[in-house]
Enzyme design. Structure first.
Site, short mmCIF file in Angstrom:
data_model
loop_
_atom_site.label_atom_id
_atom_site.label_comp_id
_atom_site.label_asym_id
_atom_site.label_seq_id
_atom_site.Cartn_x
_atom_site.Cartn_y
_atom_site.Cartn_z
N LYS A 23 -10.34 -30.45 -3.58
CA LYS A 23 -9.60 -31.18 -4.21
C LYS A 23 -8.12 -30.76 -4.91
O LYS A 23 -8.45 -29.72 -5.89
CB LYS A 23 -10.12 -31.94 -5.56
CG LYS A 23 -9.57 -32.69 -5.71
CD LYS A 23 -9.84 -33.58 -7.60
CE LYS A 23 -9.85 -34.53 -7.87
NZ LYS A 23 -9.88 -35.44 -9.29
N ASP A 42 -2.75 -36.32 -11.70
CA ASP A 42 -3.41 -36.95 -11.06
C ASP A 42 -3.04 -37.40 -12.54
O ASP A 42 -3.32 -37.53 -13.48
CB ASP A 42 -4.70 -36.70 -12.16
CG ASP A 42 -5.67 -37.10 -11.50
OD1 ASP A 42 -5.11 -38.83 -11.14
OD2 ASP A 42 -6.98 -37.95 -12.21
N LYS A 53 -3.40 -42.48 -16.80
CA LYS A 53 -4.56 -42.67 -17.78
C LYS A 53 -3.67 -42.00 -19.15
O LYS A 53 -2.65 -42.35 -19.06
CB LYS A 53 -4.59 -40.66 -17.91
CG LYS A 53 -5.46 -39.81 -16.61
CD LYS A 53 -5.64 -38.69 -15.73
CE LYS A 53 -6.25 -38.52 -15.46
NZ LYS A 53 -7.41 -38.67 -14.96
N ASP A 84 -5.76 -30.13 -11.91
CA ASP A 84 -6.76 -30.66 -10.64
C ASP A 84 -6.49 -30.76 -8.99
O ASP A 84 -7.28 -31.34 -8.26
CB ASP A 84 -6.15 -32.42 -11.03
CG ASP A 84 -7.40 -33.21 -10.77
OD1 ASP A 84 -8.39 -33.02 -10.43
OD2 ASP A 84 -7.06 -34.91 -10.56
N ASP A 93 -7.80 -44.27 -11.03
CA ASP A 93 -8.26 -42.76 -11.31
C ASP A 93 -9.41 -42.17 -10.41
O ASP A 93 -8.91 -40.54 -10.60
CB ASP A 93 -8.01 -42.79 -12.50
CG ASP A 93 -7.93 -41.13 -13.54
OD1 ASP A 93 -7.55 -40.46 -12.48
OD2 ASP A 93 -8.11 -41.86 -15.06
N GLU A 149 -9.49 -40.88 -7.72
CA GLU A 149 -8.39 -40.42 -6.49
C GLU A 149 -9.94 -39.35 -5.99
O GLU A 149 -9.39 -39.17 -4.30
CB GLU A 149 -7.54 -40.14 -7.04
CG GLU A 149 -7.12 -38.86 -7.49
CD GLU A 149 -7.59 -38.32 -8.24
OE1 GLU A 149 -8.12 -39.73 -9.64
OE2 GLU A 149 -8.02 -37.05 -9.29
N ARG A 165 -12.63 -38.18 -5.28
CA ARG A 165 -14.11 -38.26 -4.45
C ARG A 165 -12.87 -39.79 -3.12
O ARG A 165 -13.46 -39.28 -1.81
CB ARG A 165 -14.71 -39.84 -5.24
CG ARG A 165 -14.13 -40.70 -5.75
CD ARG A 165 -15.55 -41.26 -6.48
NE ARG A 165 -15.30 -40.69 -7.94
CZ ARG A 165 -15.75 -41.10 -8.47
NH1 ARG A 165 -16.45 -42.15 -8.85
NH2 ARG A 165 -14.77 -40.53 -9.95
N1 BES Z 1 -9.30 -35.61 -12.42
C1 BES Z 1 -10.12 -36.48 -12.96
C2 BES Z 1 -11.30 -35.78 -13.73
C3 BES Z 1 -11.21 -34.86 -14.98
C4 BES Z 1 -11.52 -34.75 -16.12
C5 BES Z 1 -10.59 -33.56 -14.44
C6 BES Z 1 -10.56 -34.23 -17.19
C7 BES Z 1 -10.26 -32.53 -15.90
C8 BES Z 1 -10.34 -32.61 -16.77
C9 BES Z 1 -10.16 -37.38 -12.48
O1 BES Z 1 -9.85 -37.58 -10.79
C10 BES Z 1 -10.74 -38.88 -12.87
O2 BES Z 1 -9.76 -39.34 -13.23
N2 BES Z 1 -12.05 -39.15 -12.79
C11 BES Z 1 -12.53 -40.26 -13.74
C12 BES Z 1 -12.96 -40.85 -13.37
C13 BES Z 1 -13.42 -42.26 -13.95
C14 BES Z 1 -12.17 -43.22 -13.44
C15 BES Z 1 -14.55 -42.76 -12.80
C16 BES Z 1 -13.02 -39.57 -15.41
O3 BES Z 1 -13.69 -38.35 -15.18
O4 BES Z 1 -12.53 -40.11 -15.87
ZN ZN Z 2 -8.32 -36.22 -10.57
MN MN Z 3 -7.59 -39.17 -10.86
#
Ligand code: BES
Ligand code: ZN
Ligand code: MN
Length: 498
Positions: free
Chosen positions: A266, A271, A278, A289, A348, A350, A352
């Site tokens: 990734k 992000d 966020k 990220d 968010d 993104e 996947r």
């Molecule tokens: N990059 C984030 C995941 C992340 C969170 C990495 C904290 C490092 C530290 C990812 O893109 C994300 O935002 N995931 C969301 C998914 C949700 C919207 C289903 C998450 O984990 O909150």
């Molecule tokens: Zn992310």
């Molecule tokens: Mn995200």
């Protein structure tokens, strides 16, 4: 850092410090031959140290002796190894890192780490080199003031009872792995203003040309022609164009069996969450990220030098996830390269989306086995904390091989479930699949989403959201990027038999 290996008597080694591991003294347990020898040379300093009660040999305890009698080195550092019965290469790696960090703080530019049976195998020598190089690493590239005064360690000398070709090779391999892991950490450490997708692509291209790997960059137009609607949807909100970075390693004589490993990482250079923005607290951390992408590039840098017997292709979908007038909205439906449609319920989620298109493309390139590495979910941090990488797979045999590679690398990973019952959480009324499930089991539904695009190809997904970034410095490692998975994936590639 230069690495040397010698079987010379430790008292004759010319260096700024000699470091030695000492264990907890349990009832009836004899000191190791090396500890006894150094105790004799120093007229009982080690015995006195234990007797004082100041040093018990507990993990990462330290004591430093200046002008130790009987040694040519001006310093003797002892580091606690804990209980000898539970000591191994993973612990040694950390001690070597702690020694490097402590000694450079004292102005040392070189040190010798003295190893003793039973911790004198090639794997221990390799761990010593890896730990010292990883521990020496700092993230102060952009400081012009109050810069860390500690100068890097220039030379590590691994002192062994006997040196074999196996030891020499292991130390060389350890050095390459650790330097490649630091290459990954350098990329992750770059702020998002200085490392947008095209700059990440340029860094990959430079690395590839330096080490004799093939590199190809797909630009936005090419990805649109191919139909990578999920990746381009994420990229839509940013002024910084996306890139799909492809780096290829081809062995001179490939092992029979026709396996071709695809490593996907990734590469979200920042992000923000996009329109599903966020919260601002901690958002600055989202420059990491792209750690999965940086990891697979680090692996390629190592493989170019270590030359495994199978072809390995790295794919890094690189994008910036931003809100804006052209950004994708919640509710948008995108068509992936596979033809499947996705309802983007949350912009968010993104990672996947970009990985879905990269996975389909990797299969088209002929990859027979896939591993993806991604800072994919906050939910994996809830499940496993900052300690273990989450491991998901559609193939038990492949997963077990990856876990074995991770143990040999000393990188902690833990298997997570991925049975079909979780698929029920991914239902969309308007498209083939939504990009998020409900609140629960978020790391698993994210993996389940990827699995829909992997289909039957043997695949492992590594969620490194909790482990790619070190929140507080450890005695053996600086705060910030860890470079986790580089050593595991290099080991996996090198151990391929067919
Ligand atoms: N990059 C984030 C995941 C992340 C969170 C990495 C904290 C490092 C530290 C990812 O893109 C994300 O935002 N995931 C969301 C998914 C949700 C919207 C289903 C998450 O984990 O909150
Ligand atoms: Zn992310
Ligand atoms: Mn995200």
């Amino acid at each position: 850092m230069e690495t040397q290996i010698t079987a010379a008597p430790v008292e004759t080694v010319e260096t700024d410090a000699v470091a030695l591991v000492l264990f907890e003294r349990e009832e009836g347990q004899e000191p190791t031959p090396l500890a006894r020898k150094i105790d004799q040379l120093t007229a009982g300093w080690i015995g006195d140290l234990y007797a004082s009660g100041e040093f018990k040999g507990k993990t990462l305890e330290t004591a430093l002796c200046y002008r130790p009698s009987g040694l040519r080195s001006p310093r003797l550092l002892v580091i606690g190894g804990g209980k000898a019965g539970s000591f191994g290469h993973a612990e040694l790696r950390r001690l070597a890192g702690a020694a490097a960090r402590l000694l450079k703080g004292k102005g040392c530019r070189s040190f010798a780490l003295a190893l003793d049976a039973p911790f004198d195998a090639p794997e221990h020598a390799a761990a010593a080199a890896e730990g010292a190089i990883l521990g020496d690493y700092e993230t102060d590239r952009y400081k012009t003031q109050d810069k860390d005064e500690r100068k890097p360690i220039e030379r590590l000398i691994v002192v062994l009872p006997a040196v074999t070709a196996g030891h020499e090779q292991a130390v060389m391999r350890g050095r390459i792995l650790a330097e490649s892991q630091n290459f990954t950490r350098d990329l992750v450490n770059e702020p998002a203003n200085l490392l947008p997708p095209l700059v990440l692509a340029e860094r990959a291209r430079q690395m590839a040309s330096e080490y004799g790997l093939e590199c190809e960059i797909l630009d936005r137009e090419r990805m649109a022609q191919l139909g990578m609607g999920a990746l381009l949807g994420v990229a839509a909100g940013s002024q910084n164009p996306p890139a799909l970075i492809i780096v290829r390693y081809k062995p001179d004589t490939p092992a029979p069996g026709g396996a071709h490993l695809g490593l996907l990482g990734k590469g979200v250079t920042f992000d923000t969450g996009g329109i599903s923005l966020k919260p601002s607290d901690n958002m600055e951390k989202m420059k990491y990220d792209m750690a999965g992408g940086a990891s697979v590039l680090g692996v390629m840098r190592a493989l170019a030098q270590l030359k495994p017997a199978i072809p390995v292709t790295a794919l890094v979908p690189a994008v910036e996830n931003m809100p804006g007038g052209r950004a994708q909205r919640p509710g948008d439906i995108v068509t992936t390269l596979s033809g499947k449609t996705v309802e983007v319920l949350n912009t968010d989620a993104e990672g996947r989306l970009i990985l879905a298109d990269a996975i389909t493309y990797a299969k088209r390139l002929g990859c027979t086995h896939l591993v993806d590495v991604a800072t994919l979910t906050g939910a994996i941090v809830v499940a496993l904390g900052y300690v273990n990488v989450g491991v998901f797979s559609n193939n038990d045999e492949f997963r077990d091989r990856l876990l074995a590679a991770s143990r040999a690398a000393g990188e902690k990973m833990w298997p997570m479930p991925l049975d079909d019952e979780y698929k029920e959480m991914l239902k969309s009324a308007f498209a083939d699949i939504p990009n998020v499930g409900n609140r629960w089991g978020g790391a698993i539904t994210a993996a389940m989403f990827l699995k829909e695009f992997v289909e039957n190809t043997p695949w492992v997904h590594l969620d490194i959201a909790g482990t790619a970034w070190l929140e507080d410095a450890k005695p053996y490692m600086a705060k910030g990027p860890t470079g986790v998975t580089v050593r595991t994936l290099a080991n996996l590639s090198l151990s391929w038999k067919s």
